[in-house]
Design a protein around this motif. Structure first.
Motif, PDB file in Angstrom:
ATOM      1  N   ASN A   5      13.346  17.402  25.416  1.00  0.00           N
ATOM      2  CA  ASN A   5      14.602  16.674  25.221  1.00  0.00           C
ATOM      3  C   ASN A   5      14.598  15.936  23.889  1.00  0.00           C
ATOM      4  N   ASP A   9      17.218  16.396  20.866  1.00  0.00           N
ATOM      5  CA  ASP A   9      17.965  15.272  20.295  1.00  0.00           C
ATOM      6  C   ASP A   9      17.759  15.187  18.793  1.00  0.00           C
ATOM      7  N   VAL A 153      19.393   7.628  18.179  1.00  0.00           N
ATOM      8  CA  VAL A 153      18.215   8.494  18.170  1.00  0.00           C
ATOM      9  C   VAL A 153      17.234   8.070  17.090  1.00  0.00           C
TER      10      VAL A 153
END
Length: 352
Positions: A5, A9, A153
């Motif tokens: 993940n 991202d 992020v």
């Protein structure tokens, strides 16, 4: 699974996203003289518009007061929310002011007006607070994930990396790293602001964009330790804008390219001090351009060609003979007048 993940991202919104390094950075920060940070909660709890949220009355009151009093302030001021970190000595309602390197404690809705009146408008100590001196270097990283996923992020990863590298260097008591809210330019994430003393001891404020974890050692060892600005990542700095200080010719620093070519950069606005602090401002709502256009160069200056230099030189060389001839005539006229007066005086004496 978590690793997969994170990789996804990063590829879409992180440091390997397709838009990285596609924009010129220089000139994407508007001119300002003073930066005020309001310490408030954690970055993970901030709504997209923390300055307009009824659930966050203090930032909302500060933003509204700024809008009402900004024309009364003698200094161009930015106001940004930053994370309150008790372990670092920053609590909810603390206010940090740069380049003054001052902290005030205890800002509340009830005393926001007096703070603006005393400190930001009249540039005097706050009657309701005691100024405390700040020391060292202060690094702010946009981690406002609810506002833009790119900063959500990139920001936390940069903060973690900065703290790790600072710990390795034994500089934990000299460098503070804090998450901050929207500062304009999410497309340039990771966005980092550094307030630190220059070679002369004067506090400088530099804005960096497209910062990755690999750039962190350079920021610490070159910028903070030596005062060397990392030109390829530089968006702008506290004080007059890049264009105002150096002229557009010096905007060739971003990513090794000449920013005078191509599309104009848009100056990005931060959340609390934006003129449009309720409308979207990720694309530069103020519409101010810091780029120099070819048409402006042609109308304001002489074209930089050999022929142009010849024309300019011919004009200068033609003016010198005219100036010399005029000066000679003036001198002859003055001497003639003196001679006439002298002869007249002698005749007058003889007649007497």
């Amino acid at each position: 699974m978590a690793s997969e993940n994170h990789t996804a991202d990063d590829a879409v919104n992180g440091f390997t996203r397709p838009e990285m390094y596609t924009k010129n950075l220089a000139g994407t920060v508007d001119a300002y003289d003073r930066h005020v940070f309001l310490c408030y909660k954690s970055h993970v709890s901030w709504p997209p518009r923390v300055e307009a949220s009824d659930a966050d009355p203090l930032p909302k009151r500060v933003a509204a007061t700024f809008k009402a009093r900004k024309n009364d302030m003698p200094l161009k001021t930015k106001i940004t929310v930053c994370e309150a970190r008790e372990e670092a000595g920053f609590s909810d309602g603390d206010v940090l002011i740069f380049p003054d390197m001052i902290k005030y404690r205890g800002l509340e809705e009830s005393n926001v007006d007096s703070f603006f009146e005393d400190v930001l408008v009249n540039v005097k100590p706050w009657t309701a607070g005691v100024p405390e001196a700040l020391s060292g270097s202060h690094v702010y990283v946009c981690a406002h994930g609810s506002r833009d996923v790119r900063c959500g992020v990139c920001g936390p990863v940069l903060i973690k990396k900065l703290n790790e590298e600072i710990e390795l260097r034994g500089l934990k008591d000299q460098i503070s790293v804090t998450a901050c809210s929207h500062i304009g330019g999410h497309k340039y994430a990771g966005n980092v602001i550094i307030y630190s003393p220059g070679a002369d001891g004067k506090i400088m404020g530099h804005w960096y964009g497209y910062v990755t974890p690999n750039d962190v050692p350079e920021l610490l060892d070159q910028h903070i330790a030596k005062g060397d600005v990392i030109q390829r990542l530089l968006r702008g700095q506290m004080g007059p804008s890049v264009a105002e200080v150096k002229g557009a010719d010096d905007q060739k620093v971003a990513n090794g390219e000449d920013t005078s070519k191509g599309k104009n950069n848009q100056v990005e606005s931060d959340n609390l001090s934006s003129k449009e602090n309720v409308a979207g401002c990720c694309q530069g709502v103020n519409g101010v351009s810091c780029c120099r256009s070819a048409s402006l160069e042609q109308t304001n200056g002489i074209e930089e060609t050999p022929e142009a230099h010849k024309k300019q030189g011919s004009k200068v060389s033609c003016n010198w003979p005219a100036l010399q001839q005029r000066d000679i005539f003036t001198a002859v006229g003055v001497l003639g007048a003196v001679a006439v007066i002298a002869v007249a005086y002698k005749l007058y004496r003889r007649a007497g």
